[in-house]
Design a protein around this motif. Structure first.
Motif, mmCIF file in Angstrom:
data_model
loop_
_atom_site.group_PDB
_atom_site.id
_atom_site.type_symbol
_atom_site.label_atom_id
_atom_site.label_comp_id
_atom_site.label_asym_id
_atom_site.label_seq_id
_atom_site.Cartn_x
_atom_site.Cartn_y
_atom_site.Cartn_z
ATOM 1 N N ALA A 136 1.010 -1.694 0.106
ATOM 2 C CA ALA A 136 0.130 0.004 0.406
ATOM 3 C C ALA A 136 1.118 1.381 -0.220
ATOM 4 C CB ALA A 136 -0.751 0.261 1.455
ATOM 5 N N THR A 137 0.175 2.488 -0.355
ATOM 6 C CA THR A 137 0.684 3.886 -0.448
ATOM 7 C C THR A 137 2.152 4.457 0.430
ATOM 8 O OG1 THR A 137 -0.917 4.980 -0.181
ATOM 9 C CG2 THR A 137 0.635 4.764 -2.789
ATOM 10 N N ALA B 202 -7.911 -0.733 -2.840
ATOM 11 C CA ALA B 202 -8.505 0.256 -2.085
ATOM 12 C C ALA B 202 -8.766 0.669 -0.538
ATOM 13 C CB ALA B 202 -9.703 0.463 -2.910
ATOM 14 N N ASP B 203 -7.974 1.386 0.147
ATOM 15 C CA ASP B 203 -9.388 1.651 1.574
ATOM 16 C C ASP B 203 -8.743 3.277 1.059
ATOM 17 O OD1 ASP B 203 -6.358 2.946 2.290
ATOM 18 O OD2 ASP B 203 -5.607 1.121 2.306
ATOM 19 N N PRO B 204 -9.094 4.011 2.001
ATOM 20 C CA PRO B 204 -9.450 5.116 2.457
ATOM 21 C C PRO B 204 -7.971 5.864 2.276
ATOM 22 C CG PRO B 204 -10.820 4.166 4.129
ATOM 23 C CD PRO B 204 -9.794 2.560 3.521
ATOM 24 N N ASN B 205 -6.889 5.643 2.300
ATOM 25 C CA ASN B 205 -5.897 6.448 2.044
ATOM 26 C C ASN B 205 -5.470 5.452 1.070
ATOM 27 O OD1 ASN B 205 -5.637 8.339 4.772
ATOM 28 N ND2 ASN B 205 -6.135 6.363 5.297
ATOM 29 N N ASN B 206 -5.714 4.591 0.317
ATOM 30 C CA ASN B 206 -4.820 4.493 -0.482
ATOM 31 C C ASN B 206 -6.036 4.087 -2.085
ATOM 32 O OD1 ASN B 206 -2.478 2.505 -1.028
ATOM 33 N ND2 ASN B 206 -3.862 1.129 -2.362
ATOM 34 N N ASP B 207 -6.037 5.266 -2.545
ATOM 35 C CA ASP B 207 -6.617 5.312 -3.987
ATOM 36 C C ASP B 207 -6.232 5.231 -5.061
ATOM 37 O OD1 ASP B 207 -6.675 7.656 -4.356
ATOM 38 O OD2 ASP B 207 -8.422 8.369 -3.659
ATOM 39 N N VAL C 211 -1.720 5.314 -5.548
ATOM 40 C CA VAL C 211 -1.406 4.223 -6.463
ATOM 41 C C VAL C 211 -0.211 5.288 -7.674
ATOM 42 C CG1 VAL C 211 -1.032 1.874 -7.441
ATOM 43 C CG2 VAL C 211 -2.410 2.792 -5.406
ATOM 44 N N ARG C 212 -1.270 5.397 -8.528
ATOM 45 C CA ARG C 212 -0.774 6.118 -10.064
ATOM 46 C C ARG C 212 0.620 6.868 -9.468
ATOM 47 N NH1 ARG C 212 -3.560 4.500 -14.434
ATOM 48 N NH2 ARG C 212 -5.699 4.121 -14.756
ATOM 49 N N ALA C 213 0.578 7.861 -9.073
ATOM 50 C CA ALA C 213 1.117 8.693 -7.948
ATOM 51 C C ALA C 213 2.757 8.601 -8.044
ATOM 52 C CB ALA C 213 1.040 9.898 -7.250
ATOM 53 N N PHE C 214 2.146 6.708 -6.829
ATOM 54 C CA PHE C 214 3.260 6.556 -6.451
ATOM 55 C C PHE C 214 4.467 5.614 -7.213
ATOM 56 C CE2 PHE C 214 4.777 3.036 -4.301
ATOM 57 C CZ PHE C 214 5.697 3.612 -3.085
ATOM 58 N N LEU D 217 10.620 0.825 -10.428
ATOM 59 C CA LEU D 217 9.229 -0.895 -10.169
ATOM 60 C C LEU D 217 10.151 -1.390 -11.687
ATOM 61 C CD1 LEU D 217 6.787 1.434 -8.567
ATOM 62 C CD2 LEU D 217 7.623 -1.088 -7.431
ATOM 63 N N PRO D 218 9.865 -2.504 -11.921
ATOM 64 C CA PRO D 218 10.327 -2.725 -12.710
ATOM 65 C C PRO D 218 9.438 -4.119 -13.097
ATOM 66 C CG PRO D 218 12.643 -3.932 -12.097
ATOM 67 C CD PRO D 218 11.353 -2.971 -11.066
ATOM 68 N N TYR D 219 8.523 -3.980 -12.459
ATOM 69 C CA TYR D 219 7.093 -5.052 -12.556
ATOM 70 C C TYR D 219 6.139 -4.979 -12.791
ATOM 71 C CZ TYR D 219 7.703 -4.364 -7.459
ATOM 72 O OH TYR D 219 7.832 -3.566 -6.426
ATOM 73 N N ALA D 220 5.082 -5.221 -12.906
ATOM 74 C CA ALA D 220 3.947 -5.379 -13.257
ATOM 75 C C ALA D 220 2.917 -4.578 -11.417
ATOM 76 C CB ALA D 220 3.044 -6.309 -13.544
ATOM 77 N N VAL D 221 2.763 -4.016 -11.874
ATOM 78 C CA VAL D 221 1.915 -3.520 -10.659
ATOM 79 C C VAL D 221 -0.083 -3.442 -10.828
ATOM 80 C CG1 VAL D 221 1.559 -1.373 -9.424
ATOM 81 C CG2 VAL D 221 4.250 -1.806 -9.615
ATOM 82 N N GLY D 222 -1.178 -3.677 -9.805
ATOM 83 C CA GLY D 222 -2.126 -3.578 -10.223
ATOM 84 C C GLY D 222 -3.058 -3.631 -8.919
ATOM 85 N N PHE D 223 -3.831 -3.142 -9.403
ATOM 86 C CA PHE D 223 -4.334 -2.134 -8.357
ATOM 87 C C PHE D 223 -6.343 -2.939 -8.271
ATOM 88 C CE2 PHE D 223 -8.438 1.078 -7.576
ATOM 89 C CZ PHE D 223 -7.744 1.391 -5.391
#
Length: 274
Positions: free
Chosen positions: A57-58, A90-95, A99-102, A110-116
């Motif tokens: 999580a961010t 998703a949680d109240p502090n992790n939208d 995530v995109r900004a992080f 980050l050389p790997y896939a990231v899913g939300f």
């Protein structure tokens, strides 16, 4: 506050029997948005590659620290069929915007896939089902699509990946080791040291270091210092896990004997841990 509430919730969930354990089939990945890379379908890897599914999580400092380990694994073992996937929910502090900004800020780190995932499926099927105690939890999936390792990505994942790729690790063996460690812990909790020692003796066949560390503990509690010392010597040389080495050193340092053999062995265990 959110960290304390999340930790309490995870601890409560972990109190229930895990529905996802070692050697079990890995659940599908339910991801609503691939922020980077992807999509990753674990089913397509069966028979060809292995995967690391790492939750994060961010706002979670441990999962941010794990990025370096995960990135290193992806770079080193991509040619051997390893696919690393970072999954966040998703949680109240992790939208999604955070995530995109992080991910954008981290860039090539980050050389790997990231899913939300903005639903509950991923969290329920992996984290809740396994009884995970921390947001920063990694799952290693073998070529047969089974869970081969679960834990903190910064503690033991690199060795588990290397051993799996080299044929030294299997989901069945990992499950057997975990079951024997649970048997030992249950017996030790009730001070049934004979039963604990029996579990440790069986564990030695699959995990000599971990088994002998537990044999040492049981022998000490049973008043058998000579047997404990012999088991500890075997454990110290076989263990590759710093955390277990430190725990063993702590146990040995508290035992007094003529000639200080336990203290000397405790120092050796700490040297190996370092």
């Amino acid at each position: 506050m959110r960290h304390a509430l999340l930790a309490a919730g995870l601890a409560l969930l972990a109190a229930h029997a895990a529905a996802l354990d070692l050697a079990d089939p890995a659940p599908p990945l339910s991801v609503t948005t691939w922020v980077q890379g992807g999509p990753v379908d674990l089913a397509t890897l069966r028979g060809k590659g292995i995967a690391v599914v790492a939750f994060w999580a961010t706002w979670c400092a441990p999962s941010e620290r794990a990025i370096e380990t995960l990135a290193s694994l992806q770079r080193e073992h991509a040619g051997h069929g390893l696919v690393v996937v970072g999954v966040t929910v998703a949680d109240p502090n992790n939208d999604l915007a955070k995530v995109r900004a992080f991910v954008e800020k981290k860039g090539p780190v980050l050389p790997y896939a990231v899913g939300f995932d903005d639903g509950e499926t991923t969290w329920r099927d992996w984290m809740v089902a396994s009884g995970a105690k921390s947001v920063s939890t990694g799952f290693l999936v073998d070529r047969e699509g089974r869970i081969a390792w679960i834990g903190d990505p910064q503690r033991g994942l690199e060795r588990a990946v290397a051993d799996l790729l080299a044929g030294r690790h299997s989901a069945e063996r990992a499950r057997r080791i975990k079951d024997l460690e649970r048997r030992f812990d249950r017996a030790a909790a009730s001070s049934d040291w004979a039963a604990a020692l029996a579990a440790a003796d069986e564990l030695v066949a699959d995990a000599p270091g971990r088994g002998n560390a537990r044999r040492c503990h049981a022998h000490l509690r049973m008043g058998r210092p000579a047997d404990a010392l012999a088991a500890a010597k075997s454990a110290v040389e076989a263990l590759e896990d710093a955390e277990t080495l430190v725990a063993l050193a702590r146990s040995l340092a508290g035992h007094r004997a003529e000639g200080r053999p336990f203290e000397d062995l405790a120092i050796r265990a700490l040297d190996r841990a370092i």
